[in-house]
Design a protein around this motif. Sequence first.
Motif, PDB file in Angstrom:
ATOM      1  N   VAL A  69      -0.729   6.058 -16.468  1.00 53.29           N
ATOM      2  CA  VAL A  69      -0.612   6.252 -15.025  1.00 53.29           C
ATOM      3  C   VAL A  69      -1.260   5.059 -14.331  1.00 53.29           C
ATOM      4  O   VAL A  69      -2.451   4.784 -14.520  1.00 53.29           O
ATOM      5  N   THR A  70      -0.477   4.338 -13.551  1.00 45.92           N
ATOM      6  CA  THR A  70      -0.998   3.170 -12.845  1.00 45.92           C
ATOM      7  C   THR A  70      -1.300   3.454 -11.380  1.00 45.92           C
ATOM      8  O   THR A  70      -1.969   2.670 -10.727  1.00 45.92           O
ATOM      9  N   PHE A  71      -0.789   4.583 -10.867  1.00 44.60           N
ATOM     10  CA  PHE A  71      -1.149   5.020  -9.519  1.00 44.60           C
ATOM     11  C   PHE A  71      -0.864   6.510  -9.396  1.00 44.60           C
ATOM     12  O   PHE A  71       0.151   6.988  -9.899  1.00 44.60           O
ATOM     13  N   ALA A  72      -1.749   7.208  -8.708  1.00 45.02           N
ATOM     14  CA  ALA A  72      -1.540   8.623  -8.419  1.00 45.02           C
ATOM     15  C   ALA A  72      -2.263   8.943  -7.117  1.00 45.02           C
ATOM     16  O   ALA A  72      -3.495   8.917  -7.053  1.00 45.02           O
ATOM     17  N   GLY A  73      -1.499   9.204  -6.058  1.00 39.59           N
ATOM     18  CA  GLY A  73      -2.130   9.496  -4.774  1.00 39.59           C
ATOM     19  C   GLY A  73      -1.154   9.349  -3.624  1.00 39.59           C
ATOM     20  O   GLY A  73       0.064   9.335  -3.809  1.00 39.59           O
ATOM     21  N   TRP A  74      -1.715   9.224  -2.418  1.00 38.10           N
ATOM     22  CA  TRP A  74      -0.903   9.078  -1.207  1.00 38.10           C
ATOM     23  C   TRP A  74      -0.549   7.615  -0.982  1.00 38.10           C
ATOM     24  O   TRP A  74      -1.384   6.731  -1.179  1.00 38.10           O
ATOM     25  N   GLN A  75       0.673   7.379  -0.518  1.00 35.00           N
ATOM     26  CA  GLN A  75       1.024   6.018  -0.117  1.00 35.00           C
ATOM     27  C   GLN A  75       0.220   5.619   1.107  1.00 35.00           C
ATOM     28  O   GLN A  75      -0.260   4.485   1.200  1.00 35.00           O
ATOM     29  N   ASN A  76       0.053   6.555   2.033  1.00 40.21           N
ATOM     30  CA  ASN A  76      -0.763   6.318   3.222  1.00 40.21           C
ATOM     31  C   ASN A  76      -1.556   7.586   3.510  1.00 40.21           C
ATOM     32  O   ASN A  76      -1.041   8.518   4.121  1.00 40.21           O
ATOM     33  N   PRO A  77      -2.809   7.659   3.076  1.00 42.62           N
ATOM     34  CA  PRO A  77      -3.609   8.864   3.270  1.00 42.62           C
ATOM     35  C   PRO A  77      -3.764   9.256   4.746  1.00 42.62           C
ATOM     36  O   PRO A  77      -4.017  10.427   5.048  1.00 42.62           O
ATOM     37  N   ASN A  78      -3.591   8.264   5.633  1.00 44.56           N
ATOM     38  CA  ASN A  78      -3.753   8.547   7.058  1.00 44.56           C
ATOM     39  C   ASN A  78      -2.461   9.020   7.727  1.00 44.56           C
ATOM     40  O   ASN A  78      -2.471   9.375   8.907  1.00 44.56           O
ATOM     41  N   ASP A  79      -1.366   8.983   6.977  1.00 42.97           N
ATOM     42  CA  ASP A  79      -0.083   9.423   7.530  1.00 42.97           C
ATOM     43  C   ASP A  79       0.723  10.068   6.407  1.00 42.97           C
ATOM     44  O   ASP A  79       1.396   9.389   5.644  1.00 42.97           O
ATOM     45  N   THR A  80       0.656  11.377   6.310  1.00 40.05           N
ATOM     46  CA  THR A  80       1.304  12.097   5.208  1.00 40.05           C
ATOM     47  C   THR A  80       2.818  12.120   5.339  1.00 40.05           C
ATOM     48  O   THR A  80       3.511  12.597   4.437  1.00 40.05           O
ATOM     49  N   LYS A  81       3.350  11.610   6.445  1.00 38.91           N
ATOM     50  CA  LYS A  81       4.801  11.558   6.637  1.00 38.91           C
ATOM     51  C   LYS A  81       5.361  10.157   6.397  1.00 38.91           C
ATOM     52  O   LYS A  81       6.531   9.900   6.660  1.00 38.91           O
ATOM     53  N   ALA A  82       4.542   9.277   5.866  1.00 44.38           N
ATOM     54  CA  ALA A  82       4.965   7.888   5.667  1.00 44.38           C
ATOM     55  C   ALA A  82       5.448   7.665   4.236  1.00 44.38           C
ATOM     56  O   ALA A  82       4.852   8.161   3.276  1.00 44.38           O
ATOM     57  N   GLY A  83       6.538   6.926   4.125  1.00 44.02           N
ATOM     58  CA  GLY A  83       7.001   6.432   2.829  1.00 44.02           C
ATOM     59  C   GLY A  83       7.211   7.503   1.782  1.00 44.02           C
ATOM     60  O   GLY A  83       7.878   8.509   2.000  1.00 44.02           O
ATOM     61  N   TRP A  84       6.634   7.255   0.607  1.00 45.23           N
ATOM     62  CA  TRP A  84       6.797   8.159  -0.523  1.00 45.23           C
ATOM     63  C   TRP A  84       5.877   9.375  -0.467  1.00 45.23           C
ATOM     64  O   TRP A  84       5.961  10.249  -1.321  1.00 45.23           O
ATOM     65  N   GLY A  85       4.972   9.420   0.515  1.00 49.46           N
ATOM     66  CA  GLY A  85       4.032  10.532   0.541  1.00 49.46           C
ATOM     67  C   GLY A  85       3.121  10.476  -0.659  1.00 49.46           C
ATOM     68  O   GLY A  85       2.553   9.431  -0.986  1.00 49.46           O
ATOM     69  N   GLN A  86       2.989  11.599  -1.373  1.00 53.81           N
ATOM     70  CA  GLN A  86       2.242  11.598  -2.627  1.00 53.81           C
ATOM     71  C   GLN A  86       3.187  11.131  -3.753  1.00 53.81           C
ATOM     72  O   GLN A  86       4.298  11.646  -3.888  1.00 53.81           O
TER      73      GLN A  86
END
Length: 598
Positions: free
Chosen positions: A509-526
């Motif tokens: 796993v190279t990444f696991a999380g929010w694309q933008n923690p300050n905007d949950t409606k942005a991009g890929w989300g989680q």
Amino acid sequence: MNTDQIEKESLKQGKRLAKFTLRLVLKLLMPFLPLIVIILLIFFMLSILIAGVYSAFPNTDEDKNKPPILAGVFEDKEKDKELQDNYYKLCDKYNVIDTWAVNEDPIGPENGSIYEASANSPFYPGGKVEHVGGLRDSNGQDKKLRLQWGQIHAATLYYTYANDLPQITKELQEETAKGLHPYFYYKKSKVITTTTDEEGNTETEITVQYLLVEAQTIQGHYQYHYQWKTHHYGKTTVTLEELRDINQILPNRWQKLEDWMKEEYNLNDNPEDLVIARTAVWESGQGFDARTEWLNWLIDNSLSGEYISQAMIPPELIPMFKEAEEKFGIPWWFLAAIAYKESSFNPQAENITTKCYGLMQVSPTNWPVYSTQLGFDPDHDKDNPRAQIFVGAYMLVELGFKNVDWKGDWKEQTLPILTFYGGFVKVPSNKPYSSTQEWCRAEYASIIWGFAEKFNLRGVVWPTPGYMTITSPFGWRIHPISKVEKFHQGIDIGAPASASVVSVSNGRVTFAGWQNPNDTKAGWGQYITVRDENHLYLYAHLSAIYVKTGDEVDIGETIGAVGSTGSSTAAHLHFEVWDLALGGSSGKPINPLLVLRN
């Protein structure tokens, strides 16, 4: 002779000596360069070749106030950055300047595999119907052959040195990029996705994919051939053209590069000198590119045969391995294991000692004999992965694989054959083995067996078990939110919120999380990204994540849950596959169905 004349004569002699020394060093190093690249992952190649080129540059009092020629290769100097930025711009310009479609309307299965050239009737330099303006091949073959900044830089370095110029100018960069740039020809082909709902109603969506049919590049002049296939994913069927084989149509694959160098560098007609010059430029260019493209990943993550599963096999090779299984009776996963051990799935891998070549490392004496027997052209099919796999499989059958019981103790039965195929003839005095078979078992056969077991352990694993409806395929589409035409880099799979998402591969796993923690409606989300030896896999819009960055995951392991986070209209999984061999820090996106095909 006065002092000035003596100094000038000494300078000329010094330059001649430097040229002679460089030539001698390159002659000595040339046979070992591929091994250096493979074993030391460019590190020593960079230091030897690049330092060697720089050491040969003249350094007189007159030159002291002149700008260096990318002298700070390992430092971020302002002059270096300016030159490198210009190289990138030139690559962006000249990689797409001659990208052409050869048909106006996309073809379907009823047309067969048309709009494909032959060695006797190439598209280059004609066949222009429509300018494409981008690297569009769905299999990423064009990206493998694209012109890269290091290749331009190495060529300009050599030119600057050969002509005693004080610096690389933008004009020289431009002319070099123009002279080396590739020509790509594509055909437009339909991808037909049909989905059946619970009531039996069907909905068909047609998207267009661009398929590379010819590439004229400094790496060779290639032609590509396809065949129509239909794959079933639950209640979804996908019909599309898939790569069948690749032909290199020149007797010398380096002809374009060597012809350009001969003219630009005013080289004589000595073939040996031409090969030395071409090798110096090519290998140095590879070193420059490797440093910026993927060296950081190798240093930071050190993936070296650790994450093996069927998903990591280059998707274009799997149908070829399976076709060879049908023809010769050797399980495709075993052929794939041999190819991975012998060549790391590189159709142009060459053993510098034995000159064995290709995926299956066939010797130069066996290749023309067996390739001809199987109906291939020894010259034009030398880089054809399908031909390489077939010849290797045929040789293994003739050596005794036809008698192997693949439901029995196939390991021990294959050992004596692998001992001969792998070249284990006599145990060296420095090896602690009592027999050639013991030596082969320890250093060759056991590795192949391990790969084979992992390739055969699990078949294709769908990322959302039980939910296989593709709601949006890979390719150009009208974005459901922005309503703007945009390239869809993955596939969308319809599934209810909280449905399980599993890893389609072994990996880290190279990444696991929010694309933008300050905007949950942005991009890929989680989202989650997982990497194996050859691919990066992205799982997006998740409602939950069950792994963390750095975790190792197994194929089929649950890593998250379907959701609608980020820029999403409803619960689904957005799934992408990136081929690491196609350059950049994370490779380039390919159609995930190439990996998920059944």
